[in-house]
Design a protein around this motif. Sequence first.
Motif, mmCIF file in Angstrom:
data_model
loop_
_atom_site.group_PDB
_atom_site.id
_atom_site.type_symbol
_atom_site.label_atom_id
_atom_site.label_comp_id
_atom_site.label_asym_id
_atom_site.label_seq_id
_atom_site.Cartn_x
_atom_site.Cartn_y
_atom_site.Cartn_z
ATOM 1 N N TYR A 205 -38.239 15.975 -26.936
ATOM 2 C CA TYR A 205 -37.790 14.604 -27.172
ATOM 3 C C TYR A 205 -38.412 13.700 -26.118
ATOM 4 O O TYR A 205 -38.389 14.013 -24.922
ATOM 5 C CB TYR A 205 -36.266 14.516 -27.095
ATOM 6 N N ILE A 206 -38.959 12.575 -26.558
ATOM 7 C CA ILE A 206 -39.682 11.674 -25.659
ATOM 8 C C ILE A 206 -38.971 10.327 -25.601
ATOM 9 O O ILE A 206 -38.688 9.724 -26.637
ATOM 10 C CB ILE A 206 -41.134 11.469 -26.143
ATOM 11 N N LEU A 207 -38.684 9.862 -24.386
ATOM 12 C CA LEU A 207 -38.082 8.544 -24.201
ATOM 13 C C LEU A 207 -38.672 7.918 -22.926
ATOM 14 O O LEU A 207 -38.108 8.040 -21.841
ATOM 15 C CB LEU A 207 -36.558 8.629 -24.080
ATOM 16 N N PRO A 208 -39.800 7.216 -23.036
ATOM 17 C CA PRO A 208 -40.465 6.645 -21.856
ATOM 18 C C PRO A 208 -39.872 5.298 -21.434
ATOM 19 O O PRO A 208 -40.570 4.299 -21.297
ATOM 20 C CB PRO A 208 -41.916 6.518 -22.311
ATOM 21 N N THR A 209 -38.594 5.267 -21.223
ATOM 22 C CA THR A 209 -37.845 4.039 -20.993
ATOM 23 C C THR A 209 -38.113 3.427 -19.613
ATOM 24 O O THR A 209 -38.474 4.124 -18.664
ATOM 25 C CB THR A 209 -36.339 4.319 -21.164
ATOM 26 N N TYR A 210 -37.888 2.121 -19.517
ATOM 27 C CA TYR A 210 -38.074 1.395 -18.260
ATOM 28 C C TYR A 210 -36.803 1.306 -17.434
ATOM 29 O O TYR A 210 -36.872 1.135 -16.213
ATOM 30 C CB TYR A 210 -38.562 -0.025 -18.556
ATOM 31 N N ALA A 211 -35.643 1.358 -18.065
ATOM 32 C CA ALA A 211 -34.379 1.215 -17.336
ATOM 33 C C ALA A 211 -33.258 1.823 -18.168
ATOM 34 O O ALA A 211 -33.192 1.611 -19.377
ATOM 35 C CB ALA A 211 -34.082 -0.258 -17.053
ATOM 36 N N GLU A 212 -32.373 2.574 -17.510
ATOM 37 C CA GLU A 212 -31.269 3.216 -18.215
ATOM 38 C C GLU A 212 -30.116 3.469 -17.255
ATOM 39 O O GLU A 212 -30.294 3.496 -16.033
ATOM 40 C CB GLU A 212 -31.687 4.571 -18.804
ATOM 41 N N GLY A 213 -28.941 3.699 -17.842
ATOM 42 C CA GLY A 213 -27.846 4.279 -17.089
ATOM 43 C C GLY A 213 -28.064 5.788 -17.139
ATOM 44 O O GLY A 213 -28.914 6.344 -16.447
ATOM 45 N N VAL A 214 -27.297 6.465 -17.972
ATOM 46 C CA VAL A 214 -27.586 7.850 -18.370
ATOM 47 C C VAL A 214 -27.587 7.826 -19.888
ATOM 48 O O VAL A 214 -26.517 7.841 -20.508
ATOM 49 C CB VAL A 214 -26.543 8.855 -17.843
ATOM 50 N N PRO A 215 -28.756 7.746 -20.517
ATOM 51 C CA PRO A 215 -28.807 7.483 -21.959
ATOM 52 C C PRO A 215 -28.191 8.582 -22.806
ATOM 53 O O PRO A 215 -28.526 9.762 -22.643
ATOM 54 C CB PRO A 215 -30.301 7.326 -22.245
ATOM 55 N N ILE A 216 -27.290 8.185 -23.680
ATOM 56 C CA ILE A 216 -26.685 9.133 -24.609
ATOM 57 C C ILE A 216 -27.759 9.754 -25.496
ATOM 58 O O ILE A 216 -27.648 10.919 -25.899
ATOM 59 C CB ILE A 216 -25.596 8.438 -25.433
ATOM 60 N N ALA A 217 -28.821 9.000 -25.786
ATOM 61 C CA ALA A 217 -29.907 9.534 -26.618
ATOM 62 C C ALA A 217 -30.499 10.795 -26.010
ATOM 63 O O ALA A 217 -30.802 11.763 -26.723
ATOM 64 C CB ALA A 217 -31.000 8.477 -26.796
ATOM 65 N N ILE A 218 -30.672 10.816 -24.692
ATOM 66 C CA ILE A 218 -31.205 12.017 -24.037
ATOM 67 C C ILE A 218 -30.190 13.154 -24.095
ATOM 68 O O ILE A 218 -30.549 14.320 -24.332
ATOM 69 C CB ILE A 218 -31.623 11.705 -22.589
ATOM 70 N N LEU A 219 -28.917 12.851 -23.884
ATOM 71 C CA LEU A 219 -27.888 13.892 -23.967
ATOM 72 C C LEU A 219 -27.835 14.489 -25.372
ATOM 73 O O LEU A 219 -27.653 15.702 -25.539
ATOM 74 C CB LEU A 219 -26.530 13.329 -23.575
ATOM 75 N N GLU A 220 -27.993 13.650 -26.387
ATOM 76 C CA GLU A 220 -28.013 14.145 -27.769
ATOM 77 C C GLU A 220 -29.218 15.049 -27.992
ATOM 78 O O GLU A 220 -29.114 16.092 -28.655
ATOM 79 C CB GLU A 220 -28.032 12.971 -28.743
ATOM 80 N N ALA A 221 -30.356 14.654 -27.456
ATOM 81 C CA ALA A 221 -31.551 15.486 -27.596
ATOM 82 C C ALA A 221 -31.375 16.820 -26.873
ATOM 83 O O ALA A 221 -31.832 17.869 -27.360
ATOM 84 C CB ALA A 221 -32.772 14.741 -27.052
ATOM 85 N N MET A 222 -30.721 16.802 -25.724
ATOM 86 C CA MET A 222 -30.442 18.049 -25.015
ATOM 87 C C MET A 222 -29.501 18.929 -25.820
ATOM 88 O O MET A 222 -29.689 20.151 -25.904
ATOM 89 C CB MET A 222 -29.855 17.728 -23.647
ATOM 90 N N ALA A 223 -28.481 18.317 -26.436
ATOM 91 C CA ALA A 223 -27.560 19.084 -27.276
ATOM 92 C C ALA A 223 -28.293 19.698 -28.461
ATOM 93 O O ALA A 223 -27.940 20.786 -28.930
ATOM 94 C CB ALA A 223 -26.427 18.188 -27.766
ATOM 95 N N GLY A 224 -29.312 18.990 -28.963
ATOM 96 C CA GLY A 224 -30.100 19.492 -30.077
ATOM 97 C C GLY A 224 -31.135 20.521 -29.691
ATOM 98 O O GLY A 224 -31.875 21.016 -30.553
ATOM 99 N N GLY A 225 -31.226 20.862 -28.405
ATOM 100 C CA GLY A 225 -32.149 21.895 -27.957
ATOM 101 C C GLY A 225 -33.566 21.394 -27.783
ATOM 102 O O GLY A 225 -34.496 21.918 -28.410
ATOM 103 N N ASN A 226 -33.742 20.384 -26.923
ATOM 104 C CA ASN A 226 -35.066 19.813 -26.684
ATOM 105 C C ASN A 226 -35.423 19.830 -25.209
ATOM 106 O O ASN A 226 -34.573 19.577 -24.346
ATOM 107 C CB ASN A 226 -35.103 18.348 -27.144
#
Length: 383
Positions: free
Chosen positions: A260-281
Amino acid sequence: MSSRADDDSVEVLVIGPHRPDSGGGVNQYITEQCRHLPDRIRTRVYSVWVPPGTGLKRLVIALLTALKQMLLFPFRTPPDVVHVHSAQWNSFYQSAWYVLFAGLVWRRPVILHIHGSSFDEFLAVDSLPIQLLQSAVFRESDVVVALSDGWAEVLEGHVDPEKVIVLHNAVDASEYDPSFSVPPVRLSFVSNHIDRKGIKELAEALDRIAEETPIDVTIAGKGPLSHLAEDLADDRPGVEYVGYVSEERKREILEESSVYILPTYAEGVPIAILEAMAGGNAIVSTDVGGIPSVVDEDNGVLVEPGDADALTDAIRSLLADPERIQTMAEESRRRVVAAHSWETVTADLEALYDSLAPAPRDDADAPPGERSETRSTESHASK
């Protein structure tokens, strides 16, 4: 007057931009927060969602909507605890009214939950009126929630450190059934198509790699820069752009992908990344905000934001080593289950509410003037 009676129930008023048919990490957090808390934690949601968009007309509509929400708020029944979700700039100005009213007028314990991706910049603003407002809001907040240790350190420069606690963002890992099957290596990007999410660098990196070797990529989401994904899908075989997707389809994409790729400029702790981790990425992202608290060399690769060259090299390095991807994907899943599942976070929220809510009253039947209605001044939170 609080509705809490002689039992262990706690009534929590959750305030934030909540709309069932809308996206956004805070909106999703509020939905899941209310869904996972036990029945004895009785939640009510007061939505401060305003129509998005730009332009004078949109601005006027948003301001009128926010003003209406503020004017109606005092007529609600005070709860035991008020939980305000906020971010930077306009979100904070909007939240300030609810924090100050709940603390000064209702005399209820207030939790201020900071989600903003650029809250550090907001705290550093050189404006005395804004600084005074920040100080007033932090003073009336009994607890200020940070999403990671790094964000807690940022807040502690402006908030009494004894008020600051860390509560992780969370996902329902049980909703994901990752395959961990590589090869083939499947890449994914699911996010808003705006500058801050790094969609330009993503398109540039994938275009370079696709010119060298076949790739399998699914890009989901929409926004003002969606044409970059559309053009890439038109020009490069193996790149699929699917637009806005439902929650169910998003989970399928993340379960099917391995990076999963998210080249973001600013974040807290993105839920999108946590979801990708839950999905096995395995995760390819940037070293910003709270992302390093959930992604390191064991489950991904972090690069500097805005660096398309480094992003290209990071993706190339993983494509060349499928076994490494699988190891990273398994570690991602392990981490999110251990520290970022709703089961864990719900227990922390429940304990926090219990620590703030007044003890059940023995004088529930006493005349109103003799009941305990004062706000506790005791410190309820520690780092």
